[in-house]
Design an enzyme around this catalytic site. Structure first.
Site, PDB file in Angstrom:
ATOM      1  N   CYS A 158      69.719  -3.166 -22.151  1.00 12.46           N
ATOM      2  CA  CYS A 158      69.442  -1.925 -21.457  1.00 12.46           C
ATOM      3  C   CYS A 158      68.869  -0.899 -22.420  1.00 12.46           C
ATOM      4  O   CYS A 158      69.606  -0.092 -22.980  1.00 12.46           O
ATOM      5  CB  CYS A 158      70.680  -1.385 -20.773  1.00 12.46           C
ATOM      6  SG  CYS A 158      70.289  -0.077 -19.612  1.00 12.46           S
ATOM      7  N   HIS A 200      69.007  -7.277 -27.456  1.00  8.61           N
ATOM      8  CA  HIS A 200      69.697  -6.088 -26.966  1.00  8.61           C
ATOM      9  C   HIS A 200      69.189  -4.868 -27.727  1.00  8.61           C
ATOM     10  O   HIS A 200      68.690  -4.978 -28.847  1.00  8.61           O
ATOM     11  CB  HIS A 200      71.213  -6.255 -27.159  1.00  8.61           C
ATOM     12  CG  HIS A 200      72.008  -5.098 -26.670  1.00  8.61           C
ATOM     13  ND1 HIS A 200      72.082  -4.764 -25.337  1.00  8.61           N
ATOM     14  CD2 HIS A 200      72.760  -4.183 -27.332  1.00  8.61           C
ATOM     15  CE1 HIS A 200      72.853  -3.698 -25.211  1.00  8.61           C
ATOM     16  NE2 HIS A 200      73.271  -3.332 -26.399  1.00  8.61           N
TER      17      HIS A 200
END
Length: 329
Positions: free
Chosen positions: A26, A206
């Site tokens: 994210c 990530h």
């Protein structure tokens, strides 16, 4: 989709940060937290914020940015217009294509435009030490995608011995650096990032906030498993295998069970604090292992480095005895 909010003390001020509420990458969380730490945006809510409200908040800040010169105004306004639709999709992750020579080696894509507009540096530590001369020469300036094309080519065509040896070295490198960071990469991050500078670090498919404080590289802990752990705020970056220490808001190593921490948080019983911390740590370690397994799998099964490949897990309860999945920091 809602994001939980954690309030920390950062440089003497109460600051809200966004917590990661799902498995998977994210960049939106990392971008939001840098803007929050720099006080470019502020959260008026104290417990959670919806995805829509968070996007609106960042969008408003984007629209408030002024071009550096009148001559670039038209291009700047067009870039802002192009970035707004991208912003709303960042929670899905984004595809990146890294190079292996510099910490800022990323192929420029439309999705990466958002980092430039917000003046946020995107970095990684998946670098090859120039002293590994044969590997360094074999990879050169090729990106991850180019390396994967070369590996696929070696499986489908007959190459000479030199070509096969090069591909073998490349495959060994990718397999042995499944965490997508190297010791040389950490050294370069230390050297190139200035003290008190904020970056977004790409690692293990990530995105994390990376902040250099007192010559130490620190990653902001946004794993929702640590939502109720007020003394776990940062994690130092000094190892390639995730063997690091958690730091409190004063950037001191946090030792669970230390009585000196308890007076500030009398609402939490000591045993509950220790149990929750140990569970959160176990889940955090599981997450690192899962990310590394996913990275290895992507080397063997995919020719594209995508942060959309990791499994997602909703509605985790970090204080439950049932470990329902890995969490993301």
């Amino acid at each position: 989709m809602d994001y939980r909010i954690k309030v920390i003390h950062f440089h003497g001020e109460r600051t809200s940060i966004i917590m990661q509420n799902e498995n998977g990458p994210c960049p939106l969380v990392a971008i939001s937290n840098i803007l929050l730490l720099k006080h470019k945006i502020r959260l008026h809510k104290t417990t959670q914020i919806s995805h829509t409200d968070l996007i609106s908040l960042i969008g408003e800040y984007l629209l408030s940015i002024k071009p550096t010169s009148e001559g670039t105004k038209l291009d700047f306004e067009k870039n802002i217009s192009d970035a707004l639709p991208i912003l709303s999709k960042l929670h899905e992750g984004l595809d990146v294509n890294v190079g292996f020579q510099r910490i800022t080696d990323f192929e420029f894509t439309e999705q990466c435009l958002i980092f430039d507009l917000l003046n946020i540096t995107l970095v990684h530590g998946w670098l090859i030490d120039p002293q590994e001369t044969q590997l360094y020469k074999a990879v050169g300036s090729m990106s991850y995608n180019k390396l994967m094309e070369k590996i696929i080519q070696s499986k489908t065509t007959d190459g000479n011995i030199s070509f096969i040896e090069e591909v073998t070295k490349i495959e060994d490198f990718l397999n042995h650096t499944s965490s997508q960071i190297t010791y040389y990469g950490i050294m370069e991050l230390h050297q190139k990032i200035k003290d008190e500078e904020y970056c977004v670090l790409f690692r293990n498919n990530h995105f994390s906030v990376l902040y250099k404080h007192n010559n130490e590289l620190c990653m902001l802990v946004t794993d929702q498993g640590f939502l109720n752990e007020p003394n776990v705020v940062w994690e130092n970056l000094c190892q390639v295998n995730g063997d690091s220490a958690f730091l409190d808001e004063r950037f001191q190593v946090y030792r669970p069970g230390n009585p000196s921490y308890l007076p500030d948080y009398q609402f939490c019983a000591k045993q509950d604090l220790d149990d929750d911390y140990q569970l959160a740590v176990r889940l955090h370690q599981m997450e690192i292992a899962e990310q590394e397994r996913s990275s290895v799998q992507s080397v063997h099964e995919s020719s594209k480095l995508s942060t959309k490949e990791l499994p997602r897990n909703n509605n985790r309860n970090p204080t439950s005895n049932q470990q329902k999945g890995c969490v993301v920091s």
